[in-house]
Write an enzyme that holds these catalytic residues in place. Sequence first.
Site, PDB file in Angstrom:
ATOM      1  CE1 TYR A   1       4.923   1.220  -9.993  1.00  0.00           C
ATOM      2  CE2 TYR A   1       5.681  -0.697  -8.535  1.00  0.00           C
ATOM      3  CZ  TYR A   1       4.688   0.050  -9.301  1.00  0.00           C
ATOM      4  OH  TYR A   1       3.329  -0.483  -9.117  1.00  0.00           O
ATOM      5  NE  ARG A   2      12.960   7.843 -11.497  1.00  0.00           N
ATOM      6  CZ  ARG A   2      12.411   8.955 -11.621  1.00  0.00           C
ATOM      7  NH1 ARG A   2      11.730   8.883 -13.030  1.00  0.00           N
ATOM      8  NH2 ARG A   2      12.571   9.930 -10.955  1.00  0.00           N
TER       9      ARG A   2
ATOM     10  CG  ASN B   1       1.256  -4.254  -8.604  1.00  0.00           C
ATOM     11  OD1 ASN B   1       0.238  -4.149  -9.736  1.00  0.00           O
ATOM     12  ND2 ASN B   1       2.472  -3.356  -8.630  1.00  0.00           N
TER      13      ASN B   1
ATOM     14  CG  ASP C   1      10.305   9.910 -16.740  1.00  0.00           C
ATOM     15  OD1 ASP C   1      10.347   8.975 -17.128  1.00  0.00           O
ATOM     16  OD2 ASP C   1      10.496  10.356 -15.334  1.00  0.00           O
TER      17      ASP C   1
ATOM     18  CD1 TRP D   1       5.796   4.000  -4.088  1.00  0.00           C
ATOM     19  CD2 TRP D   1       6.717   1.957  -4.524  1.00  0.00           C
ATOM     20  NE1 TRP D   1       6.142   3.664  -2.799  1.00  0.00           N
ATOM     21  CE2 TRP D   1       6.761   2.205  -3.022  1.00  0.00           C
ATOM     22  CE3 TRP D   1       7.129   0.697  -4.840  1.00  0.00           C
ATOM     23  CZ2 TRP D   1       7.242   1.404  -2.137  1.00  0.00           C
ATOM     24  CZ3 TRP D   1       7.320  -0.211  -3.785  1.00  0.00           C
ATOM     25  CH2 TRP D   1       7.437  -0.116  -2.512  1.00  0.00           C
TER      26      TRP D   1
ATOM     27  CD  GLU E   1       0.486  -6.758 -12.425  1.00  0.00           C
ATOM     28  OE1 GLU E   1      -0.102  -5.691 -12.186  1.00  0.00           O
ATOM     29  OE2 GLU E   1       0.606  -7.502 -11.531  1.00  0.00           O
TER      30      GLU E   1
END
Length: 616
Positions: free
Chosen positions: A176-177, A172, A287, A190, A236
């Site tokens: 995710y920061r 995967n 954000d 996550w 992906e």
Amino acid sequence: MYRNLSEFIARLEREGELQRVSVPVDPVYEIAEITDRMSKQPDGGKALLFEQTGTPFPVLTNMMGSDRRMAMALGVESLDELTRRLDDLLQQAVTPKNSLLDKLRMLPLLAEMSRWLPRTSSSRGECQQVVLQGEEASLDALPVLKCWPCDGGRFVTLPLVHTLDPETGIRNVGMYRLQLFDARTTGMHWHLHKTGARHYEGYRRAGRRMPVSVALGGDPAYTYAATAPMPDNMDEYLLAGFLRRRPVEKLVKCITNDIYVPADCDFVIEGYVDPSEPKTVEGPFGDHTGFYSLTDEYPRFHVTAVTRRRDAVYPATLVGIPPQEDAYIAKATEKIFLAPIRLAVQPEVKELTMPVSGTAHNLAVVSIDRRYRGQAHKVAQGLWGAGQMMFNKYLVIMGEDCDVHDPDRLAALLRRAEFPRDLIVSEGVYDVLDHATATPGFGGKLAFDLTEIDPSASAEAVRLPERFELTPGLVEVADGLAGKWGALLLFADDAVEQKPDLTAFLARNPCRGIRYVFLFDGHARTLRPDELLWFAAANTDPRRDVECRDGVLCADARSKRPCIAGNPSRFPNVVTSLPEVVRKVDERWAEYGLGERLESPSDRYRTLLLSDKAAW
């Protein structure tokens, strides 16, 4: 397509889509403030390449922050090309094959699809031209941005986080920061609903340490693919191959774990997460909702190696009050994933759009091929259970002859709606970042069924009092949207905790033709209508804040005081730059070489601040 990020940068520059900043700039606040001004331009402004960052590496921001640059990143003239390609592909794939000849005709399609599969290599890649391991594997040399004053630290904002399913080994790639804690550890943000979190739980149950590798840069198609709402257990890099019309040609094995990453990436941060280790406090973070996501506990990522290209460029994105670069990425997702939605979830859906003001999840508008009564209910419930559409809060459903991008048509329908007849009320899953709900990750959902409304039918004429009588707790009434949208905007006294009595206001001020009343904080009076829509969608949970009073839909869009029963326990501030950072950028603007000075968006939004902290 592009062999690496530098090739994409060269294309942007040739096409007049890039501006270089050659003077020294600070990755803490300054780059973010400059980028915020650029990304708020009507056309998304330009991509920015900051060449002197106090580190060995330049920083690229806003690289996909316009319709044109988004299309360029994915190798097409228009994103509509991708919609047509995927539509054609899926139609060929699902059409019944009744004869041998029909089946043989599928062979070229199958051959083409096989060519999109990523390819692994046993050699090293360009991303491993420089290798730092062990004690030398430090993140200190990277120009990691700190964007907003209440951020918990510096954050990597465009990471391609690679994890493996512990049972199947399927890869995967998610975005995710990462908050930097020190030179060799970061947070791993996550969310509960994401694949990375599912993998983490699998390693935790198995009692095993979880390998993780984070890539940065490379072909921009990788970055887009990491954001895309791919089905679980689908690679992906297969999507990247489809977008590029050629495979990811070289995935190379990392130095300190068994994860494979694209050879042409600029940086790779290798390491692990130990599920037996207690989670750590991460955040706050300004954000994409335009508000701070507040502190919470997330796993800690330990760095074991940092590898890079010799000519590496550090890619970053800025998120905050819309519009930002992520709005254009979301528009690409609308177009690319409309065909799979029609095929697998709701075949009657014709068009779908998620307005920028809804920050992706809060607001969506769809048109459907309506053939029977109650079909809008089926569509609403189906979409609320489909992938990341499950996070949607407000949904508007129109007939197939309606253009979802036409605000005049939408206004005509909404003015003629009747409540509660045309409402679909439900509850369901929310994005973890939604701050309006008192039950994190779960809240109310509201759909408007406009499919039976004739927009050409006569609408009730709007008649308003010559002068509005303000009831206690109100300071202003704005009726500029009454004629077109049938909406009144009320602004409350910020010093009064108690909610104004809207029933009393409507009784004292008889109105005809009004369908909607929105109650806002008094300090929101300076916002434009599109900004008020963003504010209202973000600040409301339909269960608590929306009610129907004598056919008028009333929404309490004020900021929610945590001390009031039924409100969330924490309520975040909007995201704005520090005044001293704004002054610094104003004073230096001529040095940057970016043309006429752009005003700071933060100067407009600072009136919305509830305190000097991330939360009220």
